[in-house]
Design an enzyme around this catalytic site. Structure first.
Site, PDB file in Angstrom:
ATOM      1  CG  ASN A   1     -11.128 -47.290 -40.576  1.00 17.11           C
ATOM      2  OD1 ASN A   1     -11.374 -47.004 -39.409  1.00 17.11           O
ATOM      3  ND2 ASN A   1     -12.015 -47.902 -41.360  1.00 17.11           N
TER       4      ASN A   1
ATOM      5  CE  LYS B   1     -19.398 -38.006 -47.606  1.00 15.40           C
ATOM      6  NZ  LYS B   1     -18.097 -38.313 -47.086  1.00 15.40           N
TER       7      LYS B   1
HETATM    8  O1  C5P Z   1     -18.938 -41.938 -48.117  1.00 16.56           O
HETATM    9  P1  C5P Z   1     -18.287 -41.800 -46.785  1.00 16.56           P
HETATM   10  O2  C5P Z   1     -17.573 -43.035 -46.358  1.00 16.56           O
HETATM   11  O3  C5P Z   1     -17.412 -40.589 -46.657  1.00 16.56           O
HETATM   12  O4  C5P Z   1     -19.503 -41.521 -45.785  1.00 16.56           O
HETATM   13  C1  C5P Z   1     -19.399 -41.672 -44.408  1.00 16.56           C
HETATM   14  C2  C5P Z   1     -20.739 -42.058 -43.855  1.00 16.56           C
HETATM   15  O5  C5P Z   1     -21.273 -43.133 -44.594  1.00 16.56           O
HETATM   16  C3  C5P Z   1     -20.644 -42.544 -42.430  1.00 16.56           C
HETATM   17  O6  C5P Z   1     -21.866 -42.224 -41.777  1.00 16.56           O
HETATM   18  C4  C5P Z   1     -20.494 -44.046 -42.607  1.00 16.56           C
HETATM   19  O7  C5P Z   1     -20.935 -44.754 -41.455  1.00 16.56           O
HETATM   20  C5  C5P Z   1     -21.353 -44.310 -43.821  1.00 16.56           C
HETATM   21  N1  C5P Z   1     -20.911 -45.435 -44.661  1.00 16.56           N
HETATM   22  C6  C5P Z   1     -21.691 -46.563 -44.710  1.00 16.56           C
HETATM   23  N2  C5P Z   1     -21.344 -47.629 -45.514  1.00 16.56           N
HETATM   24  C7  C5P Z   1     -20.223 -47.567 -46.258  1.00 16.56           C
HETATM   25  C8  C5P Z   1     -19.409 -46.418 -46.234  1.00 16.56           C
HETATM   26  C9  C5P Z   1     -19.782 -45.356 -45.407  1.00 16.56           C
HETATM   27  O8  C5P Z   1     -22.723 -46.625 -44.036  1.00 16.56           O
HETATM   28  N3  C5P Z   1     -19.885 -48.613 -47.008  1.00 16.56           N
END
Ligand code: C5P
Length: 420
Positions: A224, A351
């Site tokens: 990304n 979240k």
């Molecule tokens: O669920 P989402 O990806 O939107 O959430 C973002 C947050 O979750 C960020 O703090 C990211 O570092 C963390 N995250 C994580 N492990 C994942 C996906 C997101 O720690 N597999």
């Protein structure tokens, strides 16, 4: 909490700089007249002060002012006869326990960022091994200019502590970020930094940053647009606040900040392992990484050839690192990030609960959003149970300092018996 001072006070009552040698650099800006107040504050706090000025600073304030206030001749001309024999520039750089440049103009920051040594003060900054502090002061548009942002980020990344700037009315009649931090606050900031008494001193902060890469075959991957800038700026800010910092980073082009333990990883699974291995060590975990949510079920061992008209990739969900850290029995204070394209505030609150985090910092991303991925600036909506705060658009280095303040505030609010 670290003391916030009443700016109406004539000098900071809490600063202790006894036996400290402070080299105060003055560059060309209207705020240079306020630097006289910094010399007085530093001396009241017990420091011995020497002043070095750029030629442009001398257009705003006469060296004599600083000579009278510091009690020492002012260094301003690299080539003046007698200068090197009195106290040469290398000797002066070694004498200093810390250098504070206030005001630090855009031009001066750019020169130091580039490693130029074209006047005495820039030479001192390059020759010094002591910590370097800068109090930027300039017009708001100059501060927000991408060139200044890049120089500020480069300086911060190299361990230069940027103190401010503050927001407010400017000498040019405009309003915005770029005011030099108040002299009394600068003296206090310096005293704190030198005493190791920062906002997060004694605490261990673990930060994840950057993207992850999920291999499809030996040459291709899913990733990304995360640049890692926010996480790296936070690592530097947490370090400046006195914390021990470990930074687990996906592949980015940034240099890790000095004095931070940097751990490089590639995939979400590697990031999971690296973070979980350190989560028990950390008092605070900040997940800024843009972790891949899905990874190819199996990475091919040989490069995929383009024979078929259509290629389906099977993806598996990756493990959620943030959620896993938050679920630990002896979990650290957990801060998550959220990049949203719409309804930023509502999604941030959702979240917070879904991940079991203590705080979520959310920003708008996507076309038209001013901050977010791969930008030098960011604006954040930060929420926690029982409160929220908006950090308006600013360079990521500045946002990082503000977020560190908020994190420290919330951390101590929830660990009241540990209030320093
Ligand atoms: O669920 P989402 O990806 O939107 O959430 C973002 C947050 O979750 C960020 O703090 C990211 O570092 C963390 N995250 C994580 N492990 C994942 C996906 C997101 O720690 N597999």
């Amino acid at each position: 909490m670290a003391p916030r001072i009443d700016p109406s006070l004539p000098f900071p009552p809490l600063a202790d700089l006894h036996h400290k040698h402070i080299l105060l650099g003055v560059t060309g800006g209207i705020a240079a007249y306020k630097t006289a107040e910094i010399v007085r504050g530093l001396r009241r706090a017990g420091a011995e002060v020497r002043v070095a000025m750029t030629p442009a600073a001398g257009r705003f304030v006469q060296p004599l002012t600083f000579e009278a206030l510091s009690g020492h001749p002012v260094a301003h001309d690299m080539f003046a006869p007698g200068t090197e024999s009195a106290m040469g520039h290398i000797h002066l750089a070694r004498w200093a326990d810390a250098i504070l440049v206030a005001p630090a103009s855009a031009d001066f920051m750019a020169r130091v960022s580039l490693g130029l040594a074209d006047d005495l003060l820039a030479t001192l900054c390059l020759a010094a091994e002591a910590p370097l502090f800068m109090a930027p002061a300039m017009n708001r548009a100059m501060w927000r200019h991408p060139a200044t942002c890049a120089h500020a980020a480069a300086l911060a990344g190299r361990g230069v502590a940027l103190l401010g700037p503050d927001e407010g009315d400017q000498a040019c009649g405009e309003t915005g970020p770029g005011r030099m931090r108040e002299p009394a606050q600068l003296v206090l900031d310096l005293a704190h930094a030198l005493a190791g008494g920062g906002l997060l001193s004694g605490l261990r902060v673990l930060i994840s940053a950057g993207p992850t890469r999920e291999p499809i075959d030996p040459v291709r991957f899913i990733s990304n647009r995360s640049s890692g800038k926010m996480g790296y700026a936070l690592a530097a800010a947490a370090r400046d606040a006195g914390a021990d910092v470990a930074l687990v980073s996906g592949p980015v082009t940034l240099e890790p900040p000095a004095a931070v333990e940097a751990v490089r990883v590639e995939t979400a699974a590697e990031m999971f392992d690296a973070v979980m291995a350190r989560a028990g060590w950390a008092d605070i975990y900040v997940g800024t990484a843009a972790v891949a949510d899905y990874a190819p079920a199996e990475a091919e061992t040989a490069k995929i050839k383009k024979h078929a008209d259509r290629l389906d990739l099977a993806l598996n969900r990756t493990r959620d690192i943030l959620h896993s850290v938050a679920a630990l029995p002896d979990k650290p204070f957990v801060v998550g990030f959220a990049a949203e394209t719409d309804e930023v505030e509502a999604h941030a609150r959702t979240k917070l609960e879904a991940k079991g985090a203590d705080m979520v910092a959310a920003n708008a991303v996507g076309s038209g959003a001013p901050g977010g991925f791969d930008r030098d600036e960011n604006a954040l909506f930060v929420c926690w149970r029982g409160g929220e705060c908006r950090l308006p658009l600013a360079p990521k280095t500045e946002i990082a300092h503000r977020l560190v303040r908020l994190i420290a505030e919330r951390y101590y609010a929830e660990n009241t018996d540990q209030d320093p």
